[in-house]
Design a protein around this motif. Structure first.
Motif, PDB file in Angstrom:
ATOM      1  N   ALA A  11       0.830  -1.209   0.000  1.00  0.00           N
ATOM      2  CA  ALA A  11       0.000   0.000   0.000  1.00  0.00           C
ATOM      3  C   ALA A  11       0.861   1.253   0.000  1.00  0.00           C
ATOM      4  N   ALA A  12       1.919   1.251   0.813  1.00  0.00           N
ATOM      5  CA  ALA A  12       2.801   2.415   0.876  1.00  0.00           C
ATOM      6  C   ALA A  12       3.523   2.631  -0.449  1.00  0.00           C
ATOM      7  N   ALA A  13       4.009   1.552  -1.052  1.00  0.00           N
ATOM      8  CA  ALA A  13       4.719   1.659  -2.325  1.00  0.00           C
ATOM      9  C   ALA A  13       3.773   2.090  -3.442  1.00  0.00           C
ATOM     10  N   LEU A  14       2.544   1.598  -3.403  1.00  0.00           N
ATOM     11  CA  LEU A  14       1.553   1.978  -4.409  1.00  0.00           C
ATOM     12  C   LEU A  14       1.239   3.465  -4.311  1.00  0.00           C
ATOM     13  N   THR A  15       1.053   3.953  -3.095  1.00  0.00           N
ATOM     14  CA  THR A  15       0.775   5.376  -2.903  1.00  0.00           C
ATOM     15  C   THR A  15       1.944   6.232  -3.378  1.00  0.00           C
ATOM     16  N   ALA A  16       3.162   5.830  -3.009  1.00  0.00           N
ATOM     17  CA  ALA A  16       4.338   6.602  -3.409  1.00  0.00           C
ATOM     18  C   ALA A  16       4.494   6.643  -4.929  1.00  0.00           C
ATOM     19  N   THR A  17       4.228   5.527  -5.590  1.00  0.00           N
ATOM     20  CA  THR A  17       4.370   5.482  -7.050  1.00  0.00           C
ATOM     21  C   THR A  17       3.297   6.323  -7.720  1.00  0.00           C
ATOM     22  N   ARG A  18       2.086   6.259  -7.226  1.00  0.00           N
ATOM     23  CA  ARG A  18       1.021   7.101  -7.785  1.00  0.00           C
ATOM     24  C   ARG A  18       1.356   8.577  -7.611  1.00  0.00           C
ATOM     25  N   ARG A  30       0.576  17.748 -18.209  1.00  0.00           N
ATOM     26  CA  ARG A  30      -0.400  16.776 -18.697  1.00  0.00           C
ATOM     27  C   ARG A  30      -1.574  16.649 -17.738  1.00  0.00           C
ATOM     28  N   ALA A  31      -2.685  16.165 -18.261  1.00  0.00           N
ATOM     29  CA  ALA A  31      -3.873  15.978 -17.442  1.00  0.00           C
ATOM     30  C   ALA A  31      -3.649  14.874 -16.427  1.00  0.00           C
ATOM     31  N   SER A  32      -4.230  15.043 -15.256  1.00  0.00           N
ATOM     32  CA  SER A  32      -4.161  14.001 -14.236  1.00  0.00           C
ATOM     33  C   SER A  32      -4.810  12.725 -14.755  1.00  0.00           C
ATOM     34  N   GLY A  33      -4.125  11.600 -14.597  1.00  0.00           N
ATOM     35  CA  GLY A  33      -4.659  10.319 -15.056  1.00  0.00           C
ATOM     36  C   GLY A  33      -4.332   9.981 -16.492  1.00  0.00           C
ATOM     37  N   SER A  34      -3.606  10.865 -17.186  1.00  0.00           N
ATOM     38  CA  SER A  34      -3.292  10.589 -18.592  1.00  0.00           C
ATOM     39  C   SER A  34      -2.161   9.575 -18.745  1.00  0.00           C
ATOM     40  N   ALA A  35      -1.419   9.345 -17.663  1.00  0.00           N
ATOM     41  CA  ALA A  35      -0.401   8.285 -17.642  1.00  0.00           C
ATOM     42  C   ALA A  35      -0.824   7.275 -16.581  1.00  0.00           C
ATOM     43  N   ARG A  36      -1.169   6.091 -17.023  1.00  0.00           N
ATOM     44  CA  ARG A  36      -1.690   5.086 -16.105  1.00  0.00           C
ATOM     45  C   ARG A  36      -0.556   4.224 -15.559  1.00  0.00           C
ATOM     46  N   LEU A  37      -0.817   3.657 -14.403  1.00  0.00           N
ATOM     47  CA  LEU A  37       0.140   2.764 -13.762  1.00  0.00           C
ATOM     48  C   LEU A  37      -0.201   1.316 -14.079  1.00  0.00           C
ATOM     49  N   MET A  38       0.772   0.589 -14.619  1.00  0.00           N
ATOM     50  CA  MET A  38       0.664  -0.857 -14.775  1.00  0.00           C
ATOM     51  C   MET A  38       1.683  -1.498 -13.842  1.00  0.00           C
ATOM     52  N   VAL A  53      -5.014  -5.891  -5.875  1.00  0.00           N
ATOM     53  CA  VAL A  53      -6.385  -5.705  -6.353  1.00  0.00           C
ATOM     54  C   VAL A  53      -7.255  -5.178  -5.220  1.00  0.00           C
ATOM     55  N   ARG A  54      -7.092  -5.743  -4.043  1.00  0.00           N
ATOM     56  CA  ARG A  54      -7.865  -5.262  -2.883  1.00  0.00           C
ATOM     57  C   ARG A  54      -7.521  -3.817  -2.544  1.00  0.00           C
ATOM     58  N   LEU A  55      -6.301  -3.394  -2.857  1.00  0.00           N
ATOM     59  CA  LEU A  55      -5.873  -2.023  -2.594  1.00  0.00           C
ATOM     60  C   LEU A  55      -6.325  -1.053  -3.687  1.00  0.00           C
ATOM     61  N   GLY A  56      -7.009  -1.565  -4.706  1.00  0.00           N
ATOM     62  CA  GLY A  56      -7.557  -0.710  -5.746  1.00  0.00           C
ATOM     63  C   GLY A  56      -6.775  -0.649  -7.038  1.00  0.00           C
ATOM     64  N   ALA A  57      -5.679  -1.371  -7.127  1.00  0.00           N
ATOM     65  CA  ALA A  57      -4.952  -1.428  -8.397  1.00  0.00           C
ATOM     66  C   ALA A  57      -5.739  -2.259  -9.399  1.00  0.00           C
ATOM     67  N   ASP A  58      -5.679  -1.878 -10.667  1.00  0.00           N
ATOM     68  CA  ASP A  58      -6.511  -2.602 -11.635  1.00  0.00           C
ATOM     69  C   ASP A  58      -5.822  -2.911 -12.958  1.00  0.00           C
ATOM     70  N   ALA A  82     -13.827  -8.925  -8.660  1.00  0.00           N
ATOM     71  CA  ALA A  82     -12.753  -7.952  -8.904  1.00  0.00           C
ATOM     72  C   ALA A  82     -12.681  -7.565 -10.373  1.00  0.00           C
ATOM     73  N   ASP A  83     -12.422  -6.296 -10.605  1.00  0.00           N
ATOM     74  CA  ASP A  83     -12.307  -5.770 -11.968  1.00  0.00           C
ATOM     75  C   ASP A  83     -10.855  -5.366 -12.206  1.00  0.00           C
ATOM     76  N   PHE A  84     -10.083  -6.237 -12.848  1.00  0.00           N
ATOM     77  CA  PHE A  84      -8.688  -5.930 -13.150  1.00  0.00           C
ATOM     78  C   PHE A  84      -8.319  -6.548 -14.484  1.00  0.00           C
ATOM     79  N   THR A  85      -7.253  -6.020 -15.082  1.00  0.00           N
ATOM     80  CA  THR A  85      -6.778  -6.547 -16.356  1.00  0.00           C
ATOM     81  C   THR A  85      -5.324  -6.959 -16.228  1.00  0.00           C
ATOM     82  N   MET A  86      -4.927  -7.871 -17.090  1.00  0.00           N
ATOM     83  CA  MET A  86      -3.543  -8.335 -17.153  1.00  0.00           C
ATOM     84  C   MET A  86      -3.084  -8.295 -18.605  1.00  0.00           C
ATOM     85  N   ASP A  87      -1.953  -7.655 -18.850  1.00  0.00           N
ATOM     86  CA  ASP A  87      -1.359  -7.618 -20.184  1.00  0.00           C
ATOM     87  C   ASP A  87      -0.130  -8.511 -20.226  1.00  0.00           C
ATOM     88  N   MET A  88       0.129  -9.087 -21.376  1.00  0.00           N
ATOM     89  CA  MET A  88       1.375  -9.791 -21.628  1.00  0.00           C
ATOM     90  C   MET A  88       2.371  -8.765 -22.135  1.00  0.00           C
TER      91      MET A  88
END
Length: 245
Positions: A11-18, A30-38, A53-58, A82-88
């Motif tokens: 959770a701490a690392a996710l917040t810091a990266t966001r 740039r607009a907020s949210g125009s660069a997404r985190l994968m 996923v429980r922490l809200g990452a998708d 849960a609503d999440f996606t996975m890319d190769m």
């Protein structure tokens, strides 16, 4: 490490990266949210994917099959709503196209006519048998240095490969480009070059809006030069475990 402490660490690392991404967007105008985190979860267990996923990452990315397929299946069973996606995001063996087409939102590393054909066939079958409901997204991987060991095609080869993908409309969707910066040289120079290639590419393919570039160490530079998706592993997951799952 206990279950709760690992969740707190993530959770701490996710917040810091966001926060890093948000600051980079602001700095680049740039607009907020125009660069997404994968989040790249390679070598880490499905339990960590579920925590995130429980922490809200998708949005997530994986380099290896069948590791990715197993993780997706486990988390979807554990968290069916849960609503999440996975890319190769790694290199793809054509013989694994069928299984990848069952779980991947996109393949970000398409770099050959042969792989395109394999993915189109696999995606068509996955649509027919109900394993997916939308076309398989495709990002064409740019090679900035022509190094075959790192995958990708040079800019001059993109138009022909793009037309091949578009020829499989319904099974494949041409979503944009992906780049891995070369090992040598300045990240800013490489990522600026990738941005110019993407801008030229969109003139002929306006639907191909994605530019996947940047990782933990250079995400600010990637956002400055137009990345719509930064692929972050270590900054969130931590050092690679000694034993992979």
């Amino acid at each position: 490490m206990t279950e709760d402490s690992r969740s707190r660490e993530l959770a701490a690392a996710l917040t810091a990266t966001r926060e890093r991404i948000a600051a980079a967007e602001a700095a680049a105008g740039r607009a907020s949210g125009s660069a997404r985190l994968m989040i790249v979860t390679k070598f880490f267990p499905a339990e960590d994917l579920a925590r995130l996923v429980r922490l809200g990452a998708d949005e997530f990315g994986e380099n290896r099959e069948p590791e990715a397929g197993r993780k997706v299946a486990q988390v979807r069973t554990e968290l069916p709503e849960a609503d999440f996606t996975m890319d190769m995001i790694g290199s793809v063996q054509r013989k694994k196209a069928r299984t990848i087409a069952r779980w991947a939102r996109r393949v970000q590393s398409v770099d050959s006519a042969e792989l395109t054909e394999a993915l189109a066939s696999a995606a068509s079958k996955a649509l027919d048998d109900g394993h997916r409901s939308t076309p398989l997204g495709v990002l064409l991987q740019i090679s900035l240095d022509g190094d075959p060991a790192r995958g990708g095609v040079v800019a001059e080869q993109l138009p022909a490969l793009a037309e091949q993908v578009r020829g499989h409309d319904g099974a494949l969707s041409l979503d944009g480009l992906m780049v891995i910066a070369p090992l040598h040289g300045q990240a800013a120079e490489h990522l600026a070059h990738a941005q110019r290639i993407a801008e030229d590419f969109r003139r002929d393919h306006p639907e191909a809006v994605e530019l996947s570039s940047g990782m933990s160490g250079d995400l600010e530079t990637a956002v400055e030069f137009g990345s719509t998706c930064v692929r972050v592993g270590t900054a969130i997951m931590g050092p690679r475990p000694l034993v992979s799952p």
